[in-house]
Design an enzyme around this catalytic site. Structure first.
Site, PDB file in Angstrom:
ATOM      1  N   GLU A 196     -50.213  36.765  96.372  1.00 12.94           N
ATOM      2  CA  GLU A 196     -49.682  38.058  97.864  1.00 12.94           C
ATOM      3  C   GLU A 196     -48.463  38.054  98.210  1.00 12.94           C
ATOM      4  O   GLU A 196     -47.419  39.217  97.789  1.00 12.94           O
ATOM      5  CB  GLU A 196     -50.591  38.361  98.025  1.00 12.94           C
ATOM      6  CG  GLU A 196     -52.020  38.584  98.184  1.00 12.94           C
ATOM      7  CD  GLU A 196     -52.828  37.746  97.312  1.00 12.94           C
ATOM      8  OE1 GLU A 196     -53.875  38.217  96.843  1.00 12.94           O
ATOM      9  OE2 GLU A 196     -52.488  36.239  97.343  1.00 12.94           O
ATOM     10  N   GLU A 210     -64.781  42.877  90.195  1.00 15.61           N
ATOM     11  CA  GLU A 210     -63.666  41.332  89.183  1.00 15.61           C
ATOM     12  C   GLU A 210     -63.480  42.308  87.933  1.00 15.61           C
ATOM     13  O   GLU A 210     -62.868  41.389  87.500  1.00 15.61           O
ATOM     14  CB  GLU A 210     -64.074  40.312  89.451  1.00 15.61           C
ATOM     15  CG  GLU A 210     -64.182  39.463  90.832  1.00 15.61           C
ATOM     16  CD  GLU A 210     -62.730  39.187  91.459  1.00 15.61           C
ATOM     17  OE1 GLU A 210     -62.479  39.345  91.007  1.00 15.61           O
ATOM     18  OE2 GLU A 210     -62.782  39.368  92.645  1.00 15.61           O
ATOM     19  N   ARG A 231     -59.890  42.695  86.188  1.00 21.99           N
ATOM     20  CA  ARG A 231     -59.420  41.067  85.786  1.00 21.99           C
ATOM     21  C   ARG A 231     -59.660  41.752  84.233  1.00 21.99           C
ATOM     22  O   ARG A 231     -58.704  42.252  83.298  1.00 21.99           O
ATOM     23  CB  ARG A 231     -60.029  40.155  86.265  1.00 21.99           C
ATOM     24  CG  ARG A 231     -59.896  39.942  87.471  1.00 21.99           C
ATOM     25  CD  ARG A 231     -59.961  38.364  87.458  1.00 21.99           C
ATOM     26  NE  ARG A 231     -60.626  38.044  89.058  1.00 21.99           N
ATOM     27  CZ  ARG A 231     -60.056  36.828  89.110  1.00 21.99           C
ATOM     28  NH1 ARG A 231     -60.300  35.441  88.785  1.00 21.99           N
ATOM     29  NH2 ARG A 231     -60.689  36.354  90.352  1.00 21.99           N
ATOM     30  N   ASP A 281     -57.999  44.886 101.613  1.00 20.48           N
ATOM     31  CA  ASP A 281     -56.646  45.237 101.288  1.00 20.48           C
ATOM     32  C   ASP A 281     -56.257  46.049  99.928  1.00 20.48           C
ATOM     33  O   ASP A 281     -55.258  46.953 100.271  1.00 20.48           O
ATOM     34  CB  ASP A 281     -56.211  43.720 100.425  1.00 20.48           C
ATOM     35  CG  ASP A 281     -57.610  42.522  99.540  1.00 20.48           C
ATOM     36  OD1 ASP A 281     -58.443  43.676  99.626  1.00 20.48           O
ATOM     37  OD2 ASP A 281     -57.462  41.852  99.501  1.00 20.48           O
ATOM     38  N   THR A 289     -54.132  45.856  90.458  1.00 20.35           N
ATOM     39  CA  THR A 289     -54.905  44.811  91.829  1.00 20.35           C
ATOM     40  C   THR A 289     -54.376  43.181  91.263  1.00 20.35           C
ATOM     41  O   THR A 289     -54.312  41.793  92.019  1.00 20.35           O
ATOM     42  CB  THR A 289     -55.995  44.853  93.209  1.00 20.35           C
ATOM     43  OG1 THR A 289     -55.133  44.119  94.067  1.00 20.35           O
ATOM     44  CG2 THR A 289     -57.270  44.649  92.711  1.00 20.35           C
TER      45      THR A 289
END
Length: 455
Positions: free
Chosen positions: A350, A83, A87, A216, A436
């Site tokens: 998504e 994360e 981010r 994913d 992502t």
């Protein structure tokens, strides 16, 4: 419209939660959470590039000023390596490449350094949790037998190559190239990549395969690594092609009602459910299809369109026109959540991400229509007095709000919706690859200029 929604989401965050990680819009206060190890301002860093691209100049300056004056990296606490990378580092890198402002670059590099101790394992596969102050790292308590998670250690490549590029320090690139080496060496059941790998032995733990959560973005980063390298990283392309072939053979299924979906695989047994997170795959497969061999190109574009359509159905079949966290194909109902625990929607991006890619690659107007339906549904069901909130049940028109405006709503959901309705040259897919968390990173054309021409 998307710009207005972004301004409202940002203004609400600024008024009630500025400097905290996320806004709780019902109680009008901030949320810190324990995912970022004491770091603050997740929404600020996640929103920087969206504010810039949408030309919300004043708001962008507020965010930049916060990063300059208040963003403290000397923290102690349990941070998710994944994360923090997608981010914070992704957000800072994108802001740097869009604006050329040095502060974003120096913070990204400083934070990158703090993540390196997580790689001190026998295999070099990083552990999932790190204390940014002490450098101690460990695996998630819930991860089987101290394993690392495919989507987490497989979703560092894009950012770490840019950290090496900007710092001149090869260590970042070496760390992620080593991960790839370990993955190439290990035996893959049916050519598939299970979700759990031991950072000690380098072997798989459990044979659970998913294109949704836990797996994913590993697949997404293979095709994007190749694109970001200006199509020179042929190893990444081969890994992507082989993985997609195995996925199509073993996981892609068509329901009785004619919907194409990607099931999950548990030691050879299929679980006929698809998570909202797996809905990025329509866009990914379309992106890869563009560069497939001539005879496979149309095949993959069709597959991408079918999967995106299935994800659209998960929205269309709900009362709110927003999709559930997971939907199933096993009890006669199709593309709907059959369990109470899977009916929620937390402002996830998504599905609109796939709409954006499908629009850019086909210019079929239905993708813009579908995106507009999402805009209307968000305004109707998720907008509250002080921001946007997720909802607990997409199958009721009087939804209960979950009191959380996720940082990725500003980073991803609103950005992808905006790009869906923009001209194609705003963050052109020829020049930018999205991490992502939807943070744009430049394709490595050697003549790339730092300042982006976002008109």
């Amino acid at each position: 419209m998307c710009q207005r929604m972004m301004k409202f989401a940002w203004d609400s965050y600024k008024q009630y939660a500025f400097g905290k990680n996320e806004l709780r819009p019902l109680t009008k206060n901030g949320h810190i959470g324990n995912m970022f190890g004491g770091l603050r301002g997740a929404t600020v860093v996640d929103a920087l590039d969206t504010l810039y691209i949408m030309e919300l100049e004043e708001e962008f300056q507020e965010a930049k000023k916060w990063v300059e004056k208040s963003f403290d990296l000397n923290v102690n606490g349990e941070a998710s390596l994944f994360e923090v990378n997608i981010r914070y580092i992704g957000g800072l890198l994108a802001a740097y490449y869009l604006t050329g402002e040095e502060v974003f670059k120096s913070k990204a590099l400083e934070l990158g350094e703090k993540l390196l101790p997580a790689f001190n394992t026998p295999t070099g596969i990083p552990r999932g949790v790190i204390n940014l102050g002490s450098g101690m790292s460990w695996s998630w308590g819930w991860a089987s037998a101290g394993s690392s998670i495919l989507a987490e250690f497989g979703t560092l490549h894009l950012e770490f190559l840019h950290l090496t590029e900007l710092s001149g320090n090869p260590v970042f690139a070496e760390k992620v190239m080593n991960i790839r080496k370990v993955l190439n060496r290990v035996e893959k059941p049916q050519g598939l990549y299970p979700n759990f790998l031991s950072p000690v032995t380098g072997n798989w733990v459990q044979h659970h395969v998913s294109i949704g959560g836990l797996g994913d973005s590993f697949y997404e980063y293979l095709i994007k690594s190749w694109l970001m390298s200006d199509k020179k990283d042929s190893e990444a392309k081969k890994m992507y092609d082989d993985a997609l072939e195995a996925i199509e053979k073993h996981l892609v299924r068509r329901s009785a009602g004619g919907l194409t979906y990607i099931a999950e695989w548990r030691g050879g047994i299929l679980d006929h459910k698809m998570g909202h997170l797996a809905c990025f795959s329509g866009g990914m497969i379309a992106l890869g299809a563009e560069h497939a061999s001539e005879e496979r190109k149309q095949h993959y574009m069709d597959l991408a369109a079918e999967i995106t359509n299935t994800c659209h159905e998960s929205y269309a079949r709900s009362d709110t026109k927003l999709g559930p966290e997971a939907f199933r194909f096993d009890t006669g109902t199709e593309a709907m959540a059959t369990r109470l625990s899977e009916r929620y929607y937390i402002l996830r991006p998504e599905v609109v991400e796939s709409y954006m890619y499908m629009w850019r690659l086909t210019h079929d107007l239905k993708y813009r229509q579908w995106g507009w339906e999402v805009v209307k549904a968000l305004e109707k069901h998720c907008r509250v007095e002080a921001g946007f909130s997720g909802i607990r049940d997409v199958y009721t028109t009087v939804p209960t709000h979950d009191n959380m405006q996720q940082s990725f709503f500003l980073a991803e959901t609103l950005k992808y919706l905006y790009l869906l309705f923009c001209e194609d040259d705003v963050l052109s897919l020829d020049d930018w690859v999205f991490n992502t968390e939807a943070h744009p990173l430049p394709v490595n054309h050697t003549n790339f200029k730092t300042k982006a021409s976002v008109q």
